[in-house]
Design a protein around this motif. Structure first.
Motif, PDB file in Angstrom:
ATOM      1  N   ILE A 155       0.866  -1.184   0.000  1.00  0.00           N
ATOM      2  CA  ILE A 155       0.000   0.000   0.000  1.00  0.00           C
ATOM      3  C   ILE A 155       0.905   1.237   0.000  1.00  0.00           C
ATOM      4  O   ILE A 155       1.825   1.325   0.813  1.00  0.00           O
ATOM      5  N   PRO A 156       0.680   2.200  -0.916  1.00  0.00           N
ATOM      6  CA  PRO A 156       1.513   3.417  -0.924  1.00  0.00           C
ATOM      7  C   PRO A 156       1.494   4.111   0.442  1.00  0.00           C
ATOM      8  O   PRO A 156       0.450   4.222   1.087  1.00  0.00           O
ATOM      9  N   LEU A 157       2.662   4.552   0.893  1.00  0.00           N
ATOM     10  CA  LEU A 157       2.819   5.178   2.199  1.00  0.00           C
ATOM     11  C   LEU A 157       3.177   6.652   2.026  1.00  0.00           C
ATOM     12  O   LEU A 157       4.224   6.982   1.474  1.00  0.00           O
ATOM     13  N   SER A 158       2.290   7.528   2.480  1.00  0.00           N
ATOM     14  CA  SER A 158       2.554   8.962   2.366  1.00  0.00           C
ATOM     15  C   SER A 158       3.336   9.455   3.582  1.00  0.00           C
ATOM     16  O   SER A 158       3.247   8.886   4.668  1.00  0.00           O
ATOM     17  N   LEU A 159       4.112  10.495   3.363  1.00  0.00           N
ATOM     18  CA  LEU A 159       4.912  11.167   4.383  1.00  0.00           C
ATOM     19  C   LEU A 159       6.016  10.317   4.993  1.00  0.00           C
ATOM     20  O   LEU A 159       6.481  10.577   6.106  1.00  0.00           O
ATOM     21  N   ALA A 160       6.459   9.277   4.265  1.00  0.00           N
ATOM     22  CA  ALA A 160       7.653   8.549   4.695  1.00  0.00           C
ATOM     23  C   ALA A 160       8.858   9.460   4.475  1.00  0.00           C
ATOM     24  O   ALA A 160       8.906  10.233   3.522  1.00  0.00           O
ATOM     25  N   SER A 161       9.820   9.386   5.367  1.00  0.00           N
ATOM     26  CA  SER A 161      11.026  10.207   5.282  1.00  0.00           C
ATOM     27  C   SER A 161      12.070   9.511   4.417  1.00  0.00           C
ATOM     28  O   SER A 161      12.326   8.313   4.580  1.00  0.00           O
ATOM     29  N   ILE A 162      12.675  10.263   3.509  1.00  0.00           N
ATOM     30  CA  ILE A 162      13.761   9.763   2.664  1.00  0.00           C
ATOM     31  C   ILE A 162      14.942  10.695   2.892  1.00  0.00           C
ATOM     32  O   ILE A 162      14.857  11.880   2.579  1.00  0.00           O
ATOM     33  N   GLN A 163      16.034  10.170   3.481  1.00  0.00           N
ATOM     34  CA  GLN A 163      17.189  10.987   3.846  1.00  0.00           C
ATOM     35  C   GLN A 163      18.483  10.377   3.331  1.00  0.00           C
ATOM     36  O   GLN A 163      18.657   9.161   3.385  1.00  0.00           O
ATOM     37  N   CYS A 164      19.396  11.236   2.868  1.00  0.00           N
ATOM     38  CA  CYS A 164      20.723  10.810   2.439  1.00  0.00           C
ATOM     39  C   CYS A 164      21.685  11.027   3.600  1.00  0.00           C
ATOM     40  O   CYS A 164      21.890  12.167   4.037  1.00  0.00           O
ATOM     41  N   LYS A 165      22.264   9.939   4.098  1.00  0.00           N
ATOM     42  CA  LYS A 165      23.164   9.996   5.248  1.00  0.00           C
ATOM     43  C   LYS A 165      24.344  10.922   4.968  1.00  0.00           C
ATOM     44  O   LYS A 165      24.927  10.889   3.885  1.00  0.00           O
ATOM     45  N   GLY A 166      24.674  11.742   5.959  1.00  0.00           N
ATOM     46  CA  GLY A 166      25.819  12.637   5.853  1.00  0.00           C
ATOM     47  C   GLY A 166      25.581  13.882   5.019  1.00  0.00           C
ATOM     48  O   GLY A 166      26.515  14.606   4.710  1.00  0.00           O
ATOM     49  N   THR A 167      24.328  14.126   4.630  1.00  0.00           N
ATOM     50  CA  THR A 167      23.985  15.313   3.839  1.00  0.00           C
ATOM     51  C   THR A 167      22.744  15.970   4.437  1.00  0.00           C
ATOM     52  O   THR A 167      22.138  15.437   5.364  1.00  0.00           O
ATOM     53  N   ILE A 222      20.297  16.504   2.322  1.00  0.00           N
ATOM     54  CA  ILE A 222      19.380  16.191   1.231  1.00  0.00           C
ATOM     55  C   ILE A 222      18.352  15.175   1.706  1.00  0.00           C
ATOM     56  O   ILE A 222      18.701  14.137   2.266  1.00  0.00           O
ATOM     57  N   GLY A 223      17.092  15.497   1.491  1.00  0.00           N
ATOM     58  CA  GLY A 223      16.032  14.584   1.871  1.00  0.00           C
ATOM     59  C   GLY A 223      14.687  15.084   1.389  1.00  0.00           C
ATOM     60  O   GLY A 223      14.568  16.188   0.863  1.00  0.00           O
ATOM     61  N   THR A 224      13.681  14.244   1.560  1.00  0.00           N
ATOM     62  CA  THR A 224      12.328  14.601   1.152  1.00  0.00           C
ATOM     63  C   THR A 224      11.347  13.685   1.873  1.00  0.00           C
ATOM     64  O   THR A 224      11.747  12.856   2.689  1.00  0.00           O
ATOM     65  N   PHE A 225      10.073  13.833   1.561  1.00  0.00           N
ATOM     66  CA  PHE A 225       9.020  12.966   2.073  1.00  0.00           C
ATOM     67  C   PHE A 225       8.236  12.409   0.897  1.00  0.00           C
ATOM     68  O   PHE A 225       8.105  13.067  -0.137  1.00  0.00           O
ATOM     69  N   SER A 226       7.690  11.212   1.071  1.00  0.00           N
ATOM     70  CA  SER A 226       6.857  10.644   0.015  1.00  0.00           C
ATOM     71  C   SER A 226       5.519  11.382  -0.021  1.00  0.00           C
ATOM     72  O   SER A 226       5.031  11.878   0.990  1.00  0.00           O
ATOM     73  N   GLU A 227       4.932  11.433  -1.206  1.00  0.00           N
ATOM     74  CA  GLU A 227       3.646  12.101  -1.407  1.00  0.00           C
ATOM     75  C   GLU A 227       2.500  11.168  -1.006  1.00  0.00           C
ATOM     76  O   GLU A 227       2.731  10.029  -0.600  1.00  0.00           O
ATOM     77  N   LYS A 228       1.288  11.640  -1.167  1.00  0.00           N
ATOM     78  CA  LYS A 228       0.093  10.855  -0.822  1.00  0.00           C
ATOM     79  C   LYS A 228       0.086   9.508  -1.552  1.00  0.00           C
ATOM     80  O   LYS A 228      -0.374   8.507  -1.017  1.00  0.00           O
ATOM     81  N   THR A 229       0.610   9.487  -2.759  1.00  0.00           N
ATOM     82  CA  THR A 229       0.650   8.272  -3.578  1.00  0.00           C
ATOM     83  C   THR A 229       1.880   7.409  -3.293  1.00  0.00           C
ATOM     84  O   THR A 229       2.084   6.398  -3.953  1.00  0.00           O
ATOM     85  N   GLY A 230       2.696   7.828  -2.310  1.00  0.00           N
ATOM     86  CA  GLY A 230       3.922   7.102  -1.984  1.00  0.00           C
ATOM     87  C   GLY A 230       5.106   7.503  -2.852  1.00  0.00           C
ATOM     88  O   GLY A 230       6.224   7.087  -2.607  1.00  0.00           O
TER      89      GLY A 230
END
Length: 112
Positions: A40-52, A54-62
């Protein structure tokens, strides 16, 4: 004379600043949660690049999207109550990468 100097300065600035611009690659994909064996698509999951920073969150559609310069990265996908997933990525300039990541429940309880 002042116009010539100003024009030279502007052209020089544009040339120098433009040449220092790093070419980036696009990383995109979808973050899912595992619900009774279904993705199931997961919204607002955290995506982070270690040591930077740089990052973002997943949208409503994952869906998510990041632009990264060339190099090696550890990208962590996480959401409260789920086991984080780490992916080792080797980024080459102007190459696109597509990922599908599924997060598993971390509560210790079986899902109904």
């Amino acid at each position: 004379m002042k116009t010539t100097i100003l024009l030279f300065f502007i052209l020089f600035s544009v040339t120098v600043l433009g040449s220092n611009k790093q070419e980036k690659s696009n990383i995109s994909g979808v973050v899912y949660e595992n619900v009774r064996g279904y993705k199931i698509p997961l919204s607002l999951a955290s995506i982070q690049c270690k040591g930077t920073t740089i990052g973002t969150f997943s949208e409503k559609t994952g869906d998510f999207e990041l632009d990264l310069p060339e190099g090696k990265y550890t990208v962590t996908f996480s959401f409260a109550g789920y086991k984080p997933v780490k992916k080792e990525l080797k980024i080459k300039k102007n190459k696109k990468i597509y990922l599908e990541v599924t997060l598993e429940d971390n509560t210790g309880f079986a899902q109904n």
